[in-house]
Design a protein around this motif. Structure first.
Motif, PDB file in Angstrom:
ATOM      1  N   GLY A 194       0.786  -1.227   0.000  1.00 47.81           N
ATOM      2  CA  GLY A 194       0.000   0.000   0.000  1.00 47.81           C
ATOM      3  C   GLY A 194       0.814   1.272   0.000  1.00 47.81           C
ATOM      4  O   GLY A 194       0.262   2.365   0.141  1.00 47.81           O
ATOM      5  N   LYS A 195       2.135   1.165  -0.162  1.00 43.26           N
ATOM      6  CA  LYS A 195       3.001   2.342  -0.201  1.00 43.26           C
ATOM      7  C   LYS A 195       3.817   2.332  -1.494  1.00 43.26           C
ATOM      8  O   LYS A 195       3.993   1.291  -2.130  1.00 43.26           O
ATOM      9  CB  LYS A 195       3.932   2.363   1.013  1.00 43.26           C
ATOM     10  N   ALA A 196       4.327   3.515  -1.856  1.00 41.84           N
ATOM     11  CA  ALA A 196       5.177   3.636  -3.045  1.00 41.84           C
ATOM     12  C   ALA A 196       6.630   3.568  -2.623  1.00 41.84           C
ATOM     13  O   ALA A 196       7.075   4.334  -1.759  1.00 41.84           O
ATOM     14  CB  ALA A 196       4.893   4.944  -3.756  1.00 41.84           C
ATOM     15  N   VAL A 197       7.380   2.631  -3.212  1.00 37.45           N
ATOM     16  CA  VAL A 197       8.809   2.520  -2.911  1.00 37.45           C
ATOM     17  C   VAL A 197       9.622   2.984  -4.121  1.00 37.45           C
ATOM     18  O   VAL A 197       9.259   2.709  -5.270  1.00 37.45           O
ATOM     19  CB  VAL A 197       9.214   1.081  -2.519  1.00 37.45           C
ATOM     20  N   LYS A 237       7.124   9.791  -0.205  1.00 37.64           N
ATOM     21  CA  LYS A 237       6.031  10.409   0.550  1.00 37.64           C
ATOM     22  C   LYS A 237       5.305  11.491  -0.244  1.00 37.64           C
ATOM     23  O   LYS A 237       4.073  11.501  -0.307  1.00 37.64           O
ATOM     24  CB  LYS A 237       6.556  11.021   1.851  1.00 37.64           C
ATOM     25  N   SER A 238       6.067  12.412  -0.868  1.00 32.92           N
ATOM     26  CA  SER A 238       5.412  13.522  -1.563  1.00 32.92           C
ATOM     27  C   SER A 238       6.284  14.056  -2.687  1.00 32.92           C
ATOM     28  O   SER A 238       7.501  13.843  -2.720  1.00 32.92           O
ATOM     29  CB  SER A 238       5.086  14.651  -0.584  1.00 32.92           C
ATOM     30  N   ILE A 239       5.654  14.749  -3.623  1.00 31.52           N
ATOM     31  CA  ILE A 239       6.337  15.418  -4.730  1.00 31.52           C
ATOM     32  C   ILE A 239       5.818  16.848  -4.800  1.00 31.52           C
ATOM     33  O   ILE A 239       4.602  17.062  -4.891  1.00 31.52           O
ATOM     34  CB  ILE A 239       6.095  14.688  -6.067  1.00 31.52           C
ATOM     35  N   LYS A 269      10.753  18.743  -6.003  1.00 29.58           N
ATOM     36  CA  LYS A 269      11.083  18.452  -4.606  1.00 29.58           C
ATOM     37  C   LYS A 269      10.495  17.099  -4.215  1.00 29.58           C
ATOM     38  O   LYS A 269       9.286  16.889  -4.299  1.00 29.58           O
ATOM     39  CB  LYS A 269      10.515  19.557  -3.706  1.00 29.58           C
ATOM     40  N   ILE A 270      11.363  16.182  -3.792  1.00 29.99           N
ATOM     41  CA  ILE A 270      10.946  14.835  -3.415  1.00 29.99           C
ATOM     42  C   ILE A 270      11.196  14.636  -1.915  1.00 29.99           C
ATOM     43  O   ILE A 270      12.272  14.941  -1.410  1.00 29.99           O
ATOM     44  CB  ILE A 270      11.747  13.758  -4.185  1.00 29.99           C
ATOM     45  N   VAL A 271      10.190  14.119  -1.240  1.00 25.55           N
ATOM     46  CA  VAL A 271      10.351  13.765   0.171  1.00 25.55           C
ATOM     47  C   VAL A 271      10.257  12.251   0.300  1.00 25.55           C
ATOM     48  O   VAL A 271       9.249  11.645  -0.073  1.00 25.55           O
ATOM     49  CB  VAL A 271       9.294  14.441   1.064  1.00 25.55           C
ATOM     50  N   PHE A 272      11.346  11.638   0.806  1.00 20.81           N
ATOM     51  CA  PHE A 272      11.368  10.204   1.090  1.00 20.81           C
ATOM     52  C   PHE A 272      11.175  10.003   2.594  1.00 20.81           C
ATOM     53  O   PHE A 272      11.490  10.883   3.402  1.00 20.81           O
ATOM     54  CB  PHE A 272      12.702   9.584   0.659  1.00 20.81           C
ATOM     55  N   THR A 273      10.689   8.826   2.971  1.00 19.91           N
ATOM     56  CA  THR A 273      10.473   8.548   4.393  1.00 19.91           C
ATOM     57  C   THR A 273      10.714   7.071   4.691  1.00 19.91           C
ATOM     58  O   THR A 273      10.651   6.224   3.790  1.00 19.91           O
ATOM     59  CB  THR A 273       9.043   8.943   4.816  1.00 19.91           C
TER      60      THR A 273
END
Length: 607
Positions: free
Chosen positions: A233-236, A258-260, A311-315
């Motif tokens: 259920g998440k994007a890797v 997480k976000s773009i 802008k990319i946010v990884f988590t």
């Protein structure tokens, strides 16, 4: 030579020309056709004329026939396919044709010659006109929006079961266009209409500008410089290790995207990835992240300007890491080993090699893979191979039928395999109910019969079939009420058992990329006592698509004219087939390409 001889020779040659049947299937007496107020202006002997009459037919008669016979393509057919038009009317043309042409207030008779060269010039002219058409006036755009709304009202099946107020959405679009007081870009109009159509929930529908050329838009092909895949259920975010479908995390410390540009991935899918908005949950997410991968295209089809900085946010679920990336023109789409295997099987089948689609698995389990839903009369030898396979598997402990990543096709394999796996105690088995959008309720439609769908009074059904349909219908209720007066009588797909039955347990392995006829396959057998659906909910859809064109923009609109229901009364669109045994892809399958879904199913069977 005397005047008499000259006149005689001309008349003799003319008679030969007019009596000589045209041998060409594609030909025209004109070198171009343009349109003014829906009337054809033809180019003949390098000059433009209004066509008043062709042979014995007035222009109005020819146009009325084209509109009735070819729908939204009537102008294209008239200009490019006159031979076909006249043949369908019942008057195959001769090589020479009498023309009545006018220019201003003057009329003149002329003799035209059908040639392939002329017709090719017409095709080239049409292409160039369409290619150069980038914008239309606001009034033309509003006229096309009204035409689009009428298409939905008169032809769309899903417009009658949706809760979405498409009329208000189109009204708002017209208001925005009127207030702009500018010419309207055809791509802009295409995308806005596509958004409306997507909200209706017809997964076989689309709105397309067929003259669009991506090379004219510098940002269209730009993609994120890494791969994205769904996992729990998440994007890797991933990077390829080899060309065989093996991947690794882009950043093991922060594996999730997480976000773009400040937009959460899930919100981005909900707001921007409109094409799959009404798909089942798993399919929506998978297609959603695939669209996000192509970020340039995603912004373009939403009529948005692509930001210069991405802008990319990884988590990792607890802490975050922010980076800025440059989009690239390279292909980074996640392409799993499972997809590669399915594609390879399809290529082998095209060559007539079927051995790759069946094998005996550990524990004496039969395995049959269906990479597409083929027409049996188009794939020579496949039907015989299916027969041989079921004979070879007659003593196996169980059978797995794999339709993962199957894009669909036709229903031949559903009918064929039903003969082996539908138990005699459950036959005839009513597998699918469908309605066609039409006013002619008693007409037999090829669109339905080609899907093995017939009314209960059809001669295709015997007394036993009719009784089974009657018993099923007494307990069948659609979960979305609709105006049946605008549809055909209900059509039923009935599956029958054959003389040779496979009597052991059967497992149909499916995923969120099992689409159209593949999802019909899973739905058709769902509920039978000897069959379990395994895997993930399919990308449900079953539609009979019809293409139409908007006059001013030439935008192509494709909509479904059929409502298709599962046995439980749900529409196939938006619901798919839910599995009896849920097995999703895990990290090992996503990264290494090991088929964990199949391994887990084998383990379940062997227990």
């Amino acid at each position: 030579m005397s005047t008499y001889c000259t006149l005689f020779t001309f008349c003799f040659i003319s008679l030969i020309g007019f009596s000589q049947k045209l041998q060409l299937e594609k030909a025209s007496p004109f070198t171009a056709v343009k349109w003014e107020n829906s009337q054809p202006i033809v180019q003949f002997d390098a000059k433009w004329y209004t066509l008043e009459k062709l042979d014995v037919y007035s222009t109005k008669e020819l146009l009325d026939f084209c509109k009735q016979e070819f729908g939204g393509k009537w102008q294209k057919r008239f200009s490019e396919d006159l031979v076909e038009v006249l043949t369908k009317i019942g008057s195959p043309p001769n090589k020479k044709v009498k023309l009545l042409l006018s220019s201003g207030k003057q009329q003149q008779n002329a003799i035209g010659t059908y040639t392939l060269e002329n017709r090719n010039k017409v095709v080239i002219y049409n292409y160039e006109v369409k290619r150069k058409l980038k914008q239309i006036t606001a009034s033309q755009a509003i006229e096309d929006i009204d035409a689009f709304q009428q298409i939905l009202k008169k032809h769309s099946s899903y417009s009658l079961v949706t809760d979405y107020d498409y009329e208000s959405a189109l009204s708002l679009l017209k208001t925005n266009i009127e207030s702009s007081k500018k010419n309207i870009d055809i791509n802009y109009l295409t995308h806005e209409l596509a958004k409306v159509l997507a909200e209706i929930g017809d997964r076989h529908s689309s709105v397309k500008n067929e003259q669009f050329e991506r090379k004219e838009y510098a940002t269209y092909s730009l993609q994120l410089p890494f791969s994205i895949a769904p996992l729990n259920g998440k994007a890797v975010a991933l990077k390829p290790i080899d060309k065989e479908g093996v991947y690794a995390y882009l950043n093991t410390a922060y594996p999730y995207l997480k976000s773009i540009n400040g937009i959460d991935i899930n919100k981005m899918i909900d707001s921007l990835v409109y094409k799959s908005k009404k798909a089942p949950k798993e399919a929506k997410f998978r297609y959603g992240i695939a669209e996000i991968q192509q970020l340039g295209k995603l912004y373009f089809i939403n009529n948005l300007k692509l930001p210069k900085q991405i802008k990319i946010v990884f988590t990792n679920g607890k802490t975050e890491k922010t980076v800025y990336v440059q989009l690239q023109n390279e292909q980074f789409r996640y392409y799993s080993k499972l997809e590669r295997n399915v594609r390879q099987k399809s290529r082998e089948i095209k060559k007539g090699n079927f051995n790759s689609i069946s094998k005996l698995l550990k524990g004496n389990i039969g395995y049959l893979s269906l990479p597409q839903m083929y027409r049996l009369d188009k794939v020579k030898g496949l039907e015989q191979y299916i027969d041989t396979t079921f004979f070879a598997f007659r003593d196996t402990k169980a059978l797995i039928i794999d339709v993962r990543c199957n894009p669909g096709g036709v229903r031949d394999l559903t009918q064929k395999i039903a003969g082996y796996i539908v138990p005699k105690l459950n036959a005839p088995w009513v597998a699918n109910v469908a309605y066609l959008r039409t006013d002619a309720k008693d007409t037999i439609y090829n669109a339905m019969t080609s899907r093995f769908l017939y009314t209960n009074t059809s001669t295709k059904f015997n007394d036993i079939d009719s009784k089974a349909i009657e018993a099923f219908s007494n307990n069948f209720t659609v979960q979305k009420v609709f105006d049946t007066s605008k549809f055909s009588k209900p059509h039923y797909m009935v599956l029958k058992s054959g003389n040779i039955a496979y009597t052991k347990p059967i497992y149909i392995l499916a995923n969120e990329r099992s689409f159209s006829a593949a999802t019909v396959f899973t739905s058709a057998f769902n509920g039978l006592p000897n069959i379990k659906i395994v895997g993930v909910t399919t990308d449900g859809s079953s539609g009979n698509s019809k293409k139409m064109y908007l006059k001013n923009s030439n935008i192509r609109v494709k909509i479904s004219t059929m409502l298709s229901f599962k046995r439980n009364g749900e529409t196939l669109d938006g619901n798919g087939t839910k599995p009896d045994i849920y097995i999703s892809e895990d990290e090992e399958q996503i990264l290494k390409g090991n088929d964990v879904q199949l391994k887990r199913l084998i383990k379940i069977i062997n227990k």
